[in-house]
Design a protein around this motif. Structure first.
Motif, PDB file in Angstrom:
ATOM      1  N   ALA A   7       0.866  -1.174   0.000  1.00 38.87           N
ATOM      2  CA  ALA A   7       0.000   0.000   0.000  1.00 38.87           C
ATOM      3  C   ALA A   7       0.904   1.227   0.000  1.00 38.87           C
ATOM      4  N   LEU A   8       0.826   1.993  -1.049  1.00 36.45           N
ATOM      5  CA  LEU A   8       1.685   3.158  -1.238  1.00 36.45           C
ATOM      6  C   LEU A   8       0.891   4.416  -0.924  1.00 36.45           C
ATOM      7  N   MET A   9       1.291   5.120   0.125  1.00 35.91           N
ATOM      8  CA  MET A   9       0.616   6.336   0.564  1.00 35.91           C
ATOM      9  C   MET A   9       1.249   7.556  -0.121  1.00 35.91           C
ATOM     10  N   LEU A  34      -0.728  -4.085  -5.715  1.00 32.02           N
ATOM     11  CA  LEU A  34      -0.295  -2.704  -5.487  1.00 32.02           C
ATOM     12  C   LEU A  34      -1.525  -1.826  -5.287  1.00 32.02           C
ATOM     13  N   ILE A  35      -1.544  -1.137  -4.148  1.00 34.72           N
ATOM     14  CA  ILE A  35      -2.602  -0.164  -3.877  1.00 34.72           C
ATOM     15  C   ILE A  35      -1.929   1.190  -3.708  1.00 34.72           C
ATOM     16  N   VAL A  36      -2.303   2.143  -4.536  1.00 31.93           N
ATOM     17  CA  VAL A  36      -1.805   3.512  -4.411  1.00 31.93           C
ATOM     18  C   VAL A  36      -2.953   4.336  -3.854  1.00 31.93           C
ATOM     19  N   CYS A  37      -2.738   4.930  -2.689  1.00 29.72           N
ATOM     20  CA  CYS A  37      -3.796   5.694  -2.018  1.00 29.72           C
ATOM     21  C   CYS A  37      -3.321   7.134  -1.816  1.00 29.72           C
ATOM     22  N   ASP A  38      -3.933   8.038  -2.553  1.00 32.60           N
ATOM     23  CA  ASP A  38      -3.572   9.453  -2.467  1.00 32.60           C
ATOM     24  C   ASP A  38      -4.518  10.182  -1.518  1.00 32.60           C
ATOM     25  N   ASP A  39      -3.966  11.117  -0.769  1.00 21.59           N
ATOM     26  CA  ASP A  39      -4.734  11.855   0.237  1.00 21.59           C
ATOM     27  C   ASP A  39      -5.217  13.199  -0.309  1.00 21.59           C
ATOM     28  N   ASP A  40      -5.885  13.164  -1.464  1.00 22.76           N
ATOM     29  CA  ASP A  40      -6.479  14.333  -2.110  1.00 22.76           C
ATOM     30  C   ASP A  40      -5.445  15.394  -2.488  1.00 22.76           C
ATOM     31  N   SER A  41      -4.331  14.945  -3.062  1.00 25.26           N
ATOM     32  CA  SER A  41      -3.292  15.873  -3.527  1.00 25.26           C
ATOM     33  C   SER A  41      -3.761  16.643  -4.745  1.00 25.26           C
ATOM     34  N   CYS A  42      -3.318  17.882  -4.857  1.00 22.91           N
ATOM     35  CA  CYS A  42      -3.675  18.688  -6.023  1.00 22.91           C
ATOM     36  C   CYS A  42      -2.917  18.237  -7.271  1.00 22.91           C
ATOM     37  N   ASP A  43      -1.796  17.523  -7.108  1.00 22.78           N
ATOM     38  CA  ASP A  43      -0.983  17.103  -8.248  1.00 22.78           C
ATOM     39  C   ASP A  43      -1.179  15.634  -8.632  1.00 22.78           C
ATOM     40  N   PHE A  44      -2.250  15.009  -8.156  1.00 23.00           N
ATOM     41  CA  PHE A  44      -2.461  13.576  -8.371  1.00 23.00           C
ATOM     42  C   PHE A  44      -3.685  13.349  -9.257  1.00 23.00           C
ATOM     43  N   ASP A  45      -3.488  12.662 -10.366  1.00 19.91           N
ATOM     44  CA  ASP A  45      -4.568  12.324 -11.280  1.00 19.91           C
ATOM     45  C   ASP A  45      -4.648  10.801 -11.367  1.00 19.91           C
ATOM     46  N   VAL A  46      -5.749  10.214 -10.951  1.00 22.00           N
ATOM     47  CA  VAL A  46      -5.917   8.757 -10.900  1.00 22.00           C
ATOM     48  C   VAL A  46      -5.671   8.131 -12.262  1.00 22.00           C
ATOM     49  N   ASP A  47      -6.269   8.677 -13.325  1.00 22.46           N
ATOM     50  CA  ASP A  47      -6.127   8.096 -14.663  1.00 22.46           C
ATOM     51  C   ASP A  47      -4.677   8.126 -15.132  1.00 22.46           C
ATOM     52  N   GLU A  48      -3.978   9.212 -14.856  1.00 21.35           N
ATOM     53  CA  GLU A  48      -2.573   9.344 -15.251  1.00 21.35           C
ATOM     54  C   GLU A  48      -1.702   8.315 -14.521  1.00 21.35           C
ATOM     55  N   VAL A  49      -1.936   8.157 -13.229  1.00 20.44           N
ATOM     56  CA  VAL A  49      -1.150   7.206 -12.435  1.00 20.44           C
ATOM     57  C   VAL A  49      -1.449   5.775 -12.872  1.00 20.44           C
ATOM     58  N   GLU A  50      -2.719   5.452 -13.082  1.00 20.67           N
ATOM     59  CA  GLU A  50      -3.075   4.107 -13.565  1.00 20.67           C
ATOM     60  C   GLU A  50      -2.407   3.816 -14.902  1.00 20.67           C
ATOM     61  N   MET A  91       1.083  -7.566   4.245  1.00 20.67           N
ATOM     62  CA  MET A  91       0.753  -6.168   3.933  1.00 20.67           C
ATOM     63  C   MET A  91       1.882  -5.269   4.393  1.00 20.67           C
ATOM     64  N   MET A  92       2.323  -4.414   3.483  1.00 24.22           N
ATOM     65  CA  MET A  92       3.356  -3.431   3.797  1.00 24.22           C
ATOM     66  C   MET A  92       2.870  -2.066   3.357  1.00 24.22           C
ATOM     67  N   PHE A  93       3.076  -1.071   4.224  1.00 21.56           N
ATOM     68  CA  PHE A  93       2.709   0.306   3.918  1.00 21.56           C
ATOM     69  C   PHE A  93       3.979   1.081   3.603  1.00 21.56           C
ATOM     70  N   LEU A  94       3.986   1.782   2.479  1.00 19.63           N
ATOM     71  CA  LEU A  94       5.117   2.613   2.067  1.00 19.63           C
ATOM     72  C   LEU A  94       4.637   4.030   1.799  1.00 19.63           C
ATOM     73  N   THR A  95       5.548   4.970   1.888  1.00 19.88           N
ATOM     74  CA  THR A  95       5.308   6.313   1.381  1.00 19.88           C
ATOM     75  C   THR A  95       6.250   6.517   0.201  1.00 19.88           C
ATOM     76  N   VAL A  96       6.001   7.511  -0.626  1.00 24.85           N
ATOM     77  CA  VAL A  96       6.796   7.681  -1.841  1.00 24.85           C
ATOM     78  C   VAL A  96       8.239   8.073  -1.565  1.00 24.85           C
ATOM     79  N   GLU A  97       8.558   8.475  -0.357  1.00 22.37           N
ATOM     80  CA  GLU A  97       9.952   8.785  -0.017  1.00 22.37           C
ATOM     81  C   GLU A  97      10.772   7.530   0.188  1.00 22.37           C
TER      82      GLU A  97
END
Length: 182
Positions: A7-9, A34-50, A91-97
């Motif tokens: 799970a990528l936060m 792979l689960i990518v979960c965004d916290d309502d970022s202004c620079d995140f587009d679901v379709d683009e990431v998929e 299950m492992m939780f990661l952040t993009v850093e």
């Protein structure tokens, strides 16, 4: 082979996402969700990431979910959301850093789970800044490891979902047997 959920936060760090994903795509473990979960970022587009994921992912990535929270809810809520979507045994939780070290990181973690029959796997990491400079000592410390050994897995999920040992380390050092979190 047991399914391993990563799970990528993500929050306001779209510019770091692809590098983190590349390390996940390089894993040799054969059954990854792979689960990518965004916290309502202004620079995140679901379709683009998929689109990026499906264009670049390896065959080991068997299931993909990209989710954007409807509003900023915090990392703990993102972890809870990802947990509710997860199907893996581990299950492992990661952040993009954070990046997985070595192509066999997930394979080794799954082997440790099988050998030890444990519910929580805590590993150590050495944090570095983006410029390559060391950001601190080995994390978690010996004292932190002792505390972790004496803490129930449900409490560990709360601890790692809401607190950091150091500013540059969030959830990466811990992997859970998913059944223990439900």
């Amino acid at each position: 082979m047991e399914l391993f959920t990563i799970a990528l936060m993500v929050y306001q760090q779209r510019h770091r996402l692809e590098r983190c994903l590349e390390h996940i795509f390089q894993q040799d473990y054969k059954a990854v969700e792979l689960i990518v979960c965004d916290d309502d970022s202004c620079d995140f587009d679901v379709d683009e990431v998929e689109a990026y994921i499906y264009e670049h992912k390896s065959d080991q990535i068997q299931f993909v979910t990209v989710h954007k929270q409807p509003a900023y809810m915090g990392q703990a809520a993102g972890c809870q959301t990802a947990l509710s979507m997860a199907h893996g045994t581990y299950m492992m939780f990661l952040t993009v850093e954070q990046e997985l070290y070595g192509k066999d990181a997930l394979t080794k973690m799954a082997q440790y789970f099988r050998m030890a029959h444990g519910s929580v796997l805590v590993s150590r990491s050495l944090p570095f800044w983006e410029d390559g400079g060391q950001a601190g000592g080995i994390c978690p410390s010996d004292a932190d490891i002792k505390m972790l050994e004496e803490t129930a897995s449900g409490r560990l999920f709360v601890q790692f979902g809401t607190h950091s040992f150091e500013p540059s380390i969030c959830t990466a050092p811990v992997c859970f047997r998913k059944e223990r979190l439900e």
